[in-house]
Motif scaffolding. Sequence first.
Motif, PDB file in Angstrom:
ATOM      1  N   UNK A 320      42.315  31.300  31.397  1.00 25.19           N
ATOM      2  CA  UNK A 320      41.964  32.652  31.818  1.00 25.19           C
ATOM      3  C   UNK A 320      40.753  32.672  32.736  1.00 25.19           C
ATOM      4  N   UNK A 321      39.766  31.800  32.469  1.00 24.37           N
ATOM      5  CA  UNK A 321      38.560  31.788  33.284  1.00 24.37           C
ATOM      6  C   UNK A 321      38.852  31.576  34.756  1.00 24.37           C
ATOM      7  N   UNK A 322      39.707  30.606  35.069  1.00 25.30           N
ATOM      8  CA  UNK A 322      40.077  30.381  36.469  1.00 25.30           C
ATOM      9  C   UNK A 322      40.975  31.496  36.972  1.00 25.30           C
ATOM     10  N   UNK A 323      41.873  31.974  36.103  1.00 20.37           N
ATOM     11  CA  UNK A 323      42.819  33.034  36.469  1.00 20.37           C
ATOM     12  C   UNK A 323      42.097  34.276  36.975  1.00 20.37           C
ATOM     13  N   UNK A 324      41.093  34.731  36.235  1.00 24.59           N
ATOM     14  CA  UNK A 324      40.415  35.974  36.632  1.00 24.59           C
ATOM     15  C   UNK A 324      39.577  35.768  37.896  1.00 24.59           C
ATOM     16  N   UNK A 325      39.009  34.585  38.078  1.00 28.07           N
ATOM     17  CA  UNK A 325      38.263  34.316  39.308  1.00 28.07           C
ATOM     18  C   UNK A 325      39.192  34.328  40.520  1.00 28.07           C
ATOM     19  N   UNK A 327      42.113  35.948  40.717  1.00 25.07           N
ATOM     20  CA  UNK A 327      42.622  37.311  40.896  1.00 25.07           C
ATOM     21  C   UNK A 327      41.609  38.190  41.620  1.00 25.07           C
ATOM     22  N   UNK A 328      40.338  38.030  41.273  1.00 19.46           N
ATOM     23  CA  UNK A 328      39.291  38.854  41.887  1.00 19.46           C
ATOM     24  C   UNK A 328      38.682  38.204  43.124  1.00 19.46           C
ATOM     25  N   UNK A 329      39.180  37.020  43.475  1.00 18.71           N
ATOM     26  CA  UNK A 329      38.706  36.282  44.641  1.00 18.71           C
ATOM     27  C   UNK A 329      37.216  35.968  44.526  1.00 18.71           C
ATOM     28  N   UNK A 330      36.817  35.479  43.342  1.00 17.43           N
ATOM     29  CA  UNK A 330      35.434  35.098  43.097  1.00 17.43           C
ATOM     30  C   UNK A 330      35.230  33.617  43.429  1.00 17.43           C
ATOM     31  N   UNK A 331      34.002  33.250  43.691  1.00 17.43           N
ATOM     32  CA  UNK A 331      33.695  31.864  44.060  1.00 17.43           C
ATOM     33  C   UNK A 331      34.024  30.898  42.918  1.00 17.43           C
ATOM     34  N   UNK A 332      34.464  29.703  43.314  1.00 13.90           N
ATOM     35  CA  UNK A 332      34.665  28.630  42.352  1.00 13.90           C
ATOM     36  C   UNK A 332      36.025  28.613  41.692  1.00 13.90           C
ATOM     37  N   UNK A 333      36.986  29.349  42.244  1.00  9.83           N
ATOM     38  CA  UNK A 333      38.306  29.354  41.611  1.00  9.83           C
ATOM     39  C   UNK A 333      39.236  28.328  42.242  1.00  9.83           C
ATOM     40  N   UNK A 334      40.200  27.916  41.457  1.00 11.08           N
ATOM     41  CA  UNK A 334      41.308  27.064  41.925  1.00 11.08           C
ATOM     42  C   UNK A 334      42.472  27.987  42.214  1.00 11.08           C
ATOM     43  N   UNK A 335      42.990  28.037  43.443  1.00 12.98           N
ATOM     44  CA  UNK A 335      44.124  28.920  43.740  1.00 12.98           C
ATOM     45  C   UNK A 335      45.346  28.603  42.871  1.00 12.98           C
ATOM     46  N   UNK A 336      46.054  29.627  42.470  1.00 16.01           N
ATOM     47  CA  UNK A 336      47.265  29.488  41.681  1.00 16.01           C
ATOM     48  C   UNK A 336      48.449  29.854  42.560  1.00 16.01           C
TER      49      UNK A 336
END
Length: 340
Positions: A320-325, A327-336
């Motif tokens: 969920x931590x990566x998912x929400x980042x 979805x909201x286009x926040x820094x540090x996410x891995x694209x899904x």
Amino acid sequence: MKPTILIGLTQGIGFNDLFIENLEQNGLNTVDISYDDNHFEYKNWREKTYNFIRKVFFNDREYKSKLKFERHGQHVISKLNQIQSQVDYSLIIRADIYPKYILDIIRSKSKVMVGYQWDGLHRFPAIYKYLDLFDRFFVFDKNDIQYKGQQFLPLTNFYFKLASDTIDFEAKHDVFFVGSLIEKRMPAILNFIQKCNTLNLTTDIHLYSKENVTKPQYLSSPIHFMTEHMSYENNINRLRESKIALDFLNQTHEGLSFRTFEALHYDKKLITNNVAVSKYDFYHPNNIFIWNESNLDQLEEFISLPYVTPSQHIKAKYCFGNWIKYVLDLEGHEPITLPQ
């Protein structure tokens, strides 16, 4: 100062409470406008007939959602009225459960409005009228990425990290499944149970139905029928008490269920009839058996194969931590992404 997110989704089974809790754990203040749209009954036959007329003859697929909202969603209006300035984000999951005028209010109170349809778009066609309201709109079926010239964003479901993850669970059953009673898939479920009996596999299978089940062929099976939805916590505990997770595709979309990602998180083998799963980066034939009803003779061999643990990088991608980042286009996410 923490950003604020307005979150709307259907209530029930304790899932939305967990969703809010995880949003706050990931550094977001929340305004919860979820409501229970599951426990709804027409007041009388006139109301039901009028909805049928509106839907069939006037293509009005919003009338029923208006009725549901009038019965169970009035607290949403109160919460929206309390918002004095725009929130940073709004995330609406299954926006079709809300009347259009409520979504218009949410739009006016949101700097960025995000939608996610964790079901096929065509299954709830009222959503088509709402799509222009969103800055970012996500779908979990690759067949829904494009619609009448509109391009949507790819997404999958996810798994939560729970406090109970640190507790060890002893396996009590071989195979676990929970879902709704859908008549057209009952022959497949009964056939699968019969195969499990042949292999001396114990099953823990639960099906939800609004009405008590009376058909003899169902009552004589080891299936547990229930008239209330199983809580999410109980669902996860039963999964962890089983060796193998079972997943039956709804057959209205190709999107992967939450069960797929929960099995990934807890290192459980998965049996599913969703062939799309073979295209994802976490797929391994030792871990996931794609059942087509004619290959049950291969089930015993699959069970005997050792589980191959996916990399932590892949696991982290679907939490969920990566998912929400993402979805909201926040820094540090891995694209899904969704495989083609």
